[in-house]
Design a protein around this motif. Structure first.
Motif, PDB file in Angstrom:
ATOM      1  N   SER A 288      21.693-109.742  72.110  1.00 58.92           N
ATOM      2  CA  SER A 288      22.666-108.850  71.475  1.00 58.92           C
ATOM      3  C   SER A 288      22.133-108.307  70.151  1.00 58.92           C
ATOM      4  N   ARG A 289      21.340-109.116  69.455  1.00 58.74           N
ATOM      5  CA  ARG A 289      20.774-108.655  68.180  1.00 58.74           C
ATOM      6  C   ARG A 289      19.667-107.630  68.389  1.00 58.74           C
ATOM      7  N   THR A 290      18.804-107.889  69.338  1.00 57.96           N
ATOM      8  CA  THR A 290      17.655-107.003  69.538  1.00 57.96           C
ATOM      9  C   THR A 290      18.030-105.722  70.258  1.00 57.96           C
TER      10      THR A 290
ATOM     11  N   GLU B  53      21.260-104.468  69.947  1.00 62.56           N
ATOM     12  CA  GLU B  53      22.526-104.037  69.358  1.00 62.56           C
ATOM     13  C   GLU B  53      22.522-102.557  69.028  1.00 62.56           C
TER      14      GLU B  53
ATOM     15  N   ASP C  68      27.779-112.110  59.591  1.00 65.82           N
ATOM     16  CA  ASP C  68      26.909-111.928  60.748  1.00 65.82           C
ATOM     17  C   ASP C  68      27.145-110.599  61.451  1.00 65.82           C
ATOM     18  N   TYR C  69      27.995-109.762  60.877  1.00 65.79           N
ATOM     19  CA  TYR C  69      28.333-108.482  61.499  1.00 65.79           C
ATOM     20  C   TYR C  69      28.019-107.329  60.550  1.00 65.79           C
TER      21      TYR C  69
ATOM     22  N   HIS D   5      27.572-107.130  66.081  1.00 64.60           N
ATOM     23  CA  HIS D   5      26.929-108.394  65.718  1.00 64.60           C
ATOM     24  C   HIS D   5      25.447-108.115  65.457  1.00 64.60           C
ATOM     25  N   SER D   6      25.101-107.979  64.204  1.00 66.56           N
ATOM     26  CA  SER D   6      23.730-107.617  63.831  1.00 66.56           C
ATOM     27  C   SER D   6      23.565-107.884  62.345  1.00 66.56           C
ATOM     28  N   SER D   7      22.351-107.685  61.865  1.00 68.59           N
ATOM     29  CA  SER D   7      22.099-107.755  60.429  1.00 68.59           C
ATOM     30  C   SER D   7      21.911-106.339  59.899  1.00 68.59           C
TER      31      SER D   7
ATOM     32  N   GLN E 139      18.433-104.990  60.484  1.00 68.03           N
ATOM     33  CA  GLN E 139      18.158-104.480  61.827  1.00 68.03           C
ATOM     34  C   GLN E 139      18.737-103.088  62.019  1.00 68.03           C
ATOM     35  N   VAL E 140      19.949-102.867  61.504  1.00 67.54           N
ATOM     36  CA  VAL E 140      20.551-101.547  61.594  1.00 67.54           C
ATOM     37  C   VAL E 140      19.724-100.534  60.816  1.00 67.54           C
TER      38      VAL E 140
END
Length: 231
Positions: free
Chosen positions: A119-121, A123, A156-157, A170-172, A175-176
């Motif tokens: 989900s993070r990679t 997102e 965490d969002y 749900h990401s950092s 990353q965005v």
């Protein structure tokens, strides 16, 4: 996923290594016998997953988890006690395993970690320069890059704000930020990225975008001033 084993018991570390080797998707970066050593390693290289004991001399596993700041590895607590379960899950950890850990229980926990990792990679991913895809709950939505006003980190969002809506993913924030075009977006605070062309006014340590106030940290002020085309 790159993973790190943290436990002050050498036998427990050995047992966990055997379990890690059974999963081809896990890459063992190393093992640490205390939280301070682990903290230094996490700060110096990318770690996706922590297999983390709680009761250790000095800094506990829970204290380590709370100290990581913008670093956001997935955490699975591995402990001989159930007493910390509530406090552990308040930290949004992937799972909480009690020793001795069976292979079946280990694989169950790792699958949870893999779901979070995916989900993070995945997102936020770019389609082209005009659109971005985000995972909003269980729905993947396409939104126009030009509609994004700013993004705000919330634990965490990350909240992504548009003119009439916001999306919580749900990401950092890092990353965005890496997925948005640098020609349009700029970080102005440790918790905010803004689209420069959407700024309405700037006064003192704040700016206004669509009637919403965004703080500007001193560390980012020079970069913002450089980007603005002020007459």
């Amino acid at each position: 996923m790159n993973c790190l084993i943290i436990d002050d018991n050498v036998v427990a570390r050995g047992a966990m290594k055997q379990l890690v080797r059974q999963d081809k998707d896990l890459v063992l970066l190393g093992e640490c016998e205390n939280a301070v050593e682990a903290y230094q390693k996490i700060m110096s290289e990318p770690v996706d997953l922590l297999l983390l004991d709680i009761e250790m001399d000095g800094m506990t596993g829970i204290e380590l988890a709370k100290s990581l700041g913008t670093k956001n590895p997935i955490i699975i607590f591995v402990t001989g006690h159930r007493d910390y379960a509530i406090e552990a899950f308040e930290l949004n950890v992937a799972d909480y395993m009690t020793k001795p850990v069976t292979p079946v229980r280990f694989l169950q926990a790792i699958e949870k970690a893999k779901d979070i990792y995916r989900s993070r990679t995945q997102e936020v991913k770019m389609d082209d320069e005009s659109f971005v895809f985000i995972r909003d709950s269980n729905v993947v939505r396409r939104i126009k890059i030009d509609d994004i006003l700013f993004a705000e980190a919330m634990g965490d969002y990350v909240k992504i704000y548009t003119l009439d809506h916001f999306y919580s993913i749900h990401s950092s924030l890092r990353q965005v930020e890496s997925k948005l075009p640098v020609a349009k977006f700029l970080r102005v605070h440790r918790s905010f990225i803004i689209q420069v062309g959407k700024i309405d006014t700037i006064e003192g340590g704040t700016l206004i975008i669509n009637r919403k106030t965004v703080p500007v940290a001193d560390a980012y002020r020079a970069a913002l001033n450089k980007r603005l085309n002020i007459l």
